[in-house]
Motif scaffolding. Structure first.
Motif, mmCIF file in Angstrom:
data_model
loop_
_atom_site.group_PDB
_atom_site.id
_atom_site.type_symbol
_atom_site.label_atom_id
_atom_site.label_comp_id
_atom_site.label_asym_id
_atom_site.label_seq_id
_atom_site.Cartn_x
_atom_site.Cartn_y
_atom_site.Cartn_z
ATOM 1 N N ALA A 162 -14.007 14.648 30.970
ATOM 2 C CA ALA A 162 -13.117 15.664 31.315
ATOM 3 C C ALA A 162 -11.577 15.341 31.490
ATOM 4 O O ALA A 162 -10.676 15.977 31.162
ATOM 5 C CB ALA A 162 -13.619 16.729 32.337
ATOM 6 N N GLY A 185 -5.441 15.556 28.539
ATOM 7 C CA GLY A 185 -5.536 17.115 28.976
ATOM 8 C C GLY A 185 -4.860 17.364 30.284
ATOM 9 O O GLY A 185 -3.908 18.225 30.261
ATOM 10 N N LEU A 234 -11.914 20.650 30.318
ATOM 11 C CA LEU A 234 -13.353 20.589 30.805
ATOM 12 C C LEU A 234 -13.882 19.913 29.663
ATOM 13 O O LEU A 234 -15.076 19.284 30.151
ATOM 14 C CB LEU A 234 -13.911 21.775 31.305
ATOM 15 C CG LEU A 234 -12.994 22.472 32.618
ATOM 16 C CD1 LEU A 234 -13.923 23.816 32.767
ATOM 17 C CD2 LEU A 234 -13.645 21.647 33.741
ATOM 18 N N GLY A 235 -13.425 19.835 28.654
ATOM 19 C CA GLY A 235 -14.035 19.055 27.565
ATOM 20 C C GLY A 235 -15.207 19.773 27.008
ATOM 21 O O GLY A 235 -16.373 19.279 26.687
ATOM 22 N N LEU A 236 -15.116 21.100 27.084
ATOM 23 C CA LEU A 236 -16.151 22.127 26.732
ATOM 24 C C LEU A 236 -16.120 22.445 25.158
ATOM 25 O O LEU A 236 -14.962 22.749 24.555
ATOM 26 C CB LEU A 236 -16.214 23.266 27.457
ATOM 27 C CG LEU A 236 -16.284 22.979 29.094
ATOM 28 C CD1 LEU A 236 -15.964 24.237 29.590
ATOM 29 C CD2 LEU A 236 -17.632 22.630 29.177
ATOM 30 N N LEU A 238 -12.538 25.285 19.732
ATOM 31 C CA LEU A 238 -13.366 25.043 21.159
ATOM 32 C C LEU A 238 -13.854 26.569 21.635
ATOM 33 O O LEU A 238 -14.628 26.750 22.208
ATOM 34 C CB LEU A 238 -12.490 24.612 22.104
ATOM 35 C CG LEU A 238 -11.913 23.220 21.687
ATOM 36 C CD1 LEU A 238 -11.235 22.532 22.908
ATOM 37 C CD2 LEU A 238 -13.168 22.122 21.269
HETATM 38 N N1 TRP Z 1 -10.906 16.765 28.572
HETATM 39 C C1 TRP Z 1 -10.401 15.627 27.722
HETATM 40 C C2 TRP Z 1 -8.954 15.701 28.263
HETATM 41 O O1 TRP Z 1 -8.730 16.672 29.022
HETATM 42 C C3 TRP Z 1 -10.514 15.644 26.342
HETATM 43 C C4 TRP Z 1 -11.656 15.982 25.691
HETATM 44 C C5 TRP Z 1 -12.641 14.976 26.002
HETATM 45 C C6 TRP Z 1 -12.065 17.228 25.108
HETATM 46 N N2 TRP Z 1 -13.843 15.660 25.520
HETATM 47 C C7 TRP Z 1 -13.508 17.009 24.871
HETATM 48 C C8 TRP Z 1 -11.477 18.270 24.626
HETATM 49 C C9 TRP Z 1 -14.171 17.846 24.428
HETATM 50 C C10 TRP Z 1 -12.270 19.398 24.153
HETATM 51 C C11 TRP Z 1 -13.406 19.154 23.996
HETATM 52 O O2 TRP Z 1 -8.070 15.109 27.801
#
Ligand code: TRP
Length: 450
Positions: free
Chosen positions: A25, A29, A234-236, A394
């Motif tokens: 996460a 970002g 959040l990496g979702l 996403l």
């Molecule tokens: N969350 C990470 C960031 O903020 C990037 C990331 C990792 C991500 N896994 C993810 C973004 C899945 C989107 C979906 O940099």
């Protein structure tokens, strides 16, 4: 599904999972993207919309995605297929898994280029090349970097090579080891930078910009961007947390872990804002300067601080760590998929997936280099990939995952997996109604469909 579900192994503890997932996460970002989006979209109002998106949409989806992963214990595609079959739902749900693998791959291709910038800056800091620079010089250094595809290529390649090396080492020796070291260190450093920011003349201006909402700045576009950013940060919605969930032991409470991860992630984003905006205002820079924000503003601050080059070096080192702990999560779904479906070893799968990603990254590299001359519908190659992933794929993946978790997976199962007690009802309302409807509306609006 040629392999048995267990062949990937498991996290060694609950904490190991929380740290690894926080590592996914917390990334560019938070430290690079959130501050510049906030700068471009009006500050405080954007923060509020963002936080609403994290709580109302992000959190329920994170729980759903982790739960789906743990239940399926396979790559996102194979997990969605297996769980759909188990629930007698159509095989079409696999789409969510595919979206994830492709989106992660696309995101990492440009992520690596930006992470390469942080390495280039680290190098400049350590070498003392950024001592006592003024605003114009700082800007020029950044422009020079963007205009030097060969330099960027070196860093992009190095970043991808390091990512590949960690992934080849596997779960415990690779991912856990790296994240356990880097994530706590990152917190400490940011804290120190926040303390420094509080001593700068632009501190209150920065805080006002961050925390005083001006609601006239909220537009449908900025709501979409805030939501896309919540997903991204959040990496979702793309299988990162699903595949991390697949390695999660059964006795860990998904509900509690997700709350901790979301809080950690939002805290780091806000802490990054607190570190950056006072410095931006102290140096009379515009907050809306886009993707170059941290690369132009922070070096300025460091060059005027006592021990600035030490601080600056550590900062860019930590940006790099934040990036690499996310990079491994972005490509892990593809690696799991390659090992499951083609019986590749983890090493071979890592090399193939990362190699292809490296190649695609050349497109982003070139889009910065040619000054955005090549555009499609007003977007450069980098902006196009960013838009298609963060603003379309996403959210789409998020809708599918929320609906799948809320509607398709049996209530008895989700109650047992999430361990939310009386809050389960809210989770259900979130995944069944709020998340899919809100995300769909915003998505349709963004695509100009209503
Ligand atoms: N969350 C990470 C960031 O903020 C990037 C990331 C990792 C991500 N896994 C993810 C973004 C899945 C989107 C979906 O940099």
């Amino acid at each position: 599904m040629s392999e048995s579900p267990q062949h990937h192994g498991q996290w060694s503890s609950r904490i190991a999972f929380i740290i690894a997932a926080s590592g996914s996460a917390i990334g560019l970002g938070n430290i690079w993207k959130f501050p510049y989006l906030l700068g471009e979209n009006g500050g405080g109002a954007f923060v509020l919309v963002y936080i609403a998106c994290v709580i109302g949409i992000g959190l329920p989806i994170m729980m759903a995605e982790t739960m789906i992963g743990r239940r399926g214990q396979r790559s996102p595609v194979n997990t969605m297929a297996a769980l759909a079959k188990e629930a007698n739902a159509p095989a079409f749900w696999q789409i969510a898994g595919w979206l994830g693998i492709v989106a992660g791959f696309l995101i990492l291709s440009y992520y690596s280029v930006i992470a390469g910038w942080s390495m280039a800056y680290l190098f400049k800091m350590v070498g003392g090349f950024m001592d006592k620079v003024g605003p114009e010089e700082a800007q020029q250094i950044f422009l020079d970097l963007k205009a030097a595809p060969d330099v960027q290529l070196v860093w992009h390649s190095l970043f991808m090579a390091l990512t590949t090396a960690i992934l080849m080492k596997g779960l415990t020796e690779g991912i856990e080891r790296v994240t356990r070291l880097m994530i706590p260190a990152l917190f400490l450093m940011l804290l120190a930078l926040d303390v420094y920011a509080a001593t700068t003349p632009g501190f209150w201006e920065g805080m006002t910009f961050l925390f005083k909402p001006d609601f006239s700045k909220i537009t449908p576009d900025s709501v979409l961007i805030a939501m896309g950013q919540a997903f991204f940060s959040l990496g979702l919605g793309m299988g990162s947390i699903m595949i991390y969930g697949a390695y999660l032991p059964k006795d860990v409470s998904i509900g509690r872990s997700s709350v901790i991860i979301s809080i950690a992630d939002s805290a780091v984003a806000l802490m990054a804002g607190i570190a950056i905006f006072p410095v931006v205002f102290s140096n009379h820079l515009p907050p809306s300067m886009g993707p170059g924000l941290i690369f132009e503003s922070l070096p300025l601050a460091f060059s005027h601080m006592p021990l600035g080059s030490v601080f600056g070096s550590v900062f860019f080192l930590l940006v790099f760590f934040a990036a690499i702990t996310s990079a491994i999560a972005l490509i892990e779904p593809a690696i799991a998929h390659l090992t499951e479906n083609f019986a590749f070893t983890r090493q071979k799968a890592s090399l193939i997936a990362c190699g292809a990603c490296w190649f695609l990254g050349l497109g982003t590299l070139w889009s910065f280099y040619d000054g955005g001359e090549w555009q499609w519908h007003g977007k450069t190659f980098f902006e196009l990939i960013d838009f298609v992933t963060a603003d379309v794929m996403l959210p789409l993946g998020g809708i599918l995952i929320a609906a799948f978790g809320g509607w398709v997976i049996k209530e008895k199962v989700s109650k047992e997996e999430l361990d939310l007690g009386e809050y389960h009802r809210y989770w259900q309302i979130g995944t069944r109604f709020i998340a899919p409807v809100a995300v769909a509306l915003i998505l349709l609006k963004a695509l100009g469909l209503f």
